[in-house]
Design an enzyme around this catalytic site. Structure first.
Site, PDB file in Angstrom:
ATOM      1  N   ALA A 206      73.919  72.392 -28.249  1.00  0.00           N
ATOM      2  CA  ALA A 206      73.077  71.563 -27.386  1.00  0.00           C
ATOM      3  C   ALA A 206      71.949  72.400 -26.806  1.00  0.00           C
ATOM      4  CB  ALA A 206      73.913  70.968 -26.254  1.00  0.00           C
ATOM      5  N   ASP A 207      70.867  71.718 -26.473  1.00  0.00           N
ATOM      6  CA  ASP A 207      69.760  72.377 -25.794  1.00  0.00           C
ATOM      7  C   ASP A 207      69.181  71.392 -24.784  1.00  0.00           C
ATOM      8  OD1 ASP A 207      67.926  74.883 -25.924  1.00  0.00           O
ATOM      9  OD2 ASP A 207      66.568  73.184 -25.740  1.00  0.00           O
ATOM     10  N   THR A 208      68.864  71.892 -23.597  1.00  0.00           N
ATOM     11  CA  THR A 208      68.369  71.033 -22.523  1.00  0.00           C
ATOM     12  C   THR A 208      67.026  71.527 -21.994  1.00  0.00           C
ATOM     13  OG1 THR A 208      70.648  70.552 -21.843  1.00  0.00           O
ATOM     14  CG2 THR A 208      68.937  70.062 -20.238  1.00  0.00           C
TER      15      THR A 208
ATOM     16  N   LYS B 258      70.521  76.306 -33.421  1.00  0.00           N
ATOM     17  CA  LYS B 258      71.726  76.952 -32.882  1.00  0.00           C
ATOM     18  C   LYS B 258      72.960  76.599 -33.710  1.00  0.00           C
ATOM     19  CE  LYS B 258      70.094  76.878 -28.067  1.00  0.00           C
ATOM     20  NZ  LYS B 258      70.308  76.256 -26.752  1.00  0.00           N
TER      21      LYS B 258
ATOM     22  N   GLY C 195      69.350  67.728 -26.404  1.00  0.00           N
ATOM     23  CA  GLY C 195      69.549  67.475 -27.827  1.00  0.00           C
ATOM     24  C   GLY C 195      70.902  68.024 -28.221  1.00  0.00           C
TER      25      GLY C 195
END
Length: 196
Positions: free
Chosen positions: A72-74, A51, A109
């Site tokens: 960010a990625d969750t 991203k 992350g």
């Protein structure tokens, strides 16, 4: 401070950054989320890097000098299964049944990309893991919660800051991470990299 560009359309991430006093612009990434990794901590790092890279490419060289792209990625993980956003109501209900009465992990992350004072492109990623223990949730409660529409765009099919707060027994670790962005750790990392 560099101009922060948030590579996410998530209203929760926007709220969290605003809460700690950051000013930023939003430029969501168009990356297809198909990670090659299989471990939750690797998945969130891989996707946050993709991203950030996508948005970094969009702003072009002219805009990069004083910019910091933040992405960010969750995901939620339980018993070896990674739970992203539910595909539909049935999938949301399945996830909530899995989480009921058990502890799961929430991984986020985060990737930052910027140009250093030496004119070099820098990229740094980290992840945060928070443990969440849920009370037992009845079938009726799950149905009612799914009908509310809240699980739709949330990893693990619940929002800790919404109605699902009623189902949370304990949170071990950084609470904001469960919402979608570990702002405490982010602030400390930005301080360490002299980005504030």
């Amino acid at each position: 401070m560099k101009k922060i560009i948030l590579a996410s359309a998530s209203p929760r991430r926007k709220e969290l950054l605003t809460q700690i006093g950051f000013e930023f612009t939003v430029m969501p990434s168009d990356v297809e989320e198909n990670p090659e990794s299989t471990l939750p901590q690797d998945v969130v790092i891989e996707l946050s890097k993709q991203k950030a890279g996508d948005v970094w490419g969009k702003i072009g060289e002219d805009g990069q000098a004083d910019a910091l792209v933040l992405s960010a990625d969750t995901v939620v993980a339980i018993e070896g299964e990674i739970l992203g956003k539910p595909k539909d109501d049935e999938d949301a209900a399945r996830m909530l049944v899995l989480l009921s009465g058990k502890e799961h992990q929430v991984y986020t992350g985060v990737t930052m990309v910027w140009i250093s004072e030496e004119g070099k492109k820098e990229e740094y990623s980290f992840y945060v893991c928070t443990g969440v223990l849920m009370y037992r949730i009845s079938k009726e409660e799950i149905s009612e919660y799914v009908r509310s529409g809240e699980p739709v765009d949330k990893a693990g099919a619940y929002g800790v800051q919404g109605k699902a707060a009623a189902f949370i027994k304990t949170v071990r670790g950084e609470y904001s991470n469960v919402v979608g962005l570990p702002v405490g750790r982010l602030y400390q990392e930005m301080k360490a990299w002299d980005l504030l």
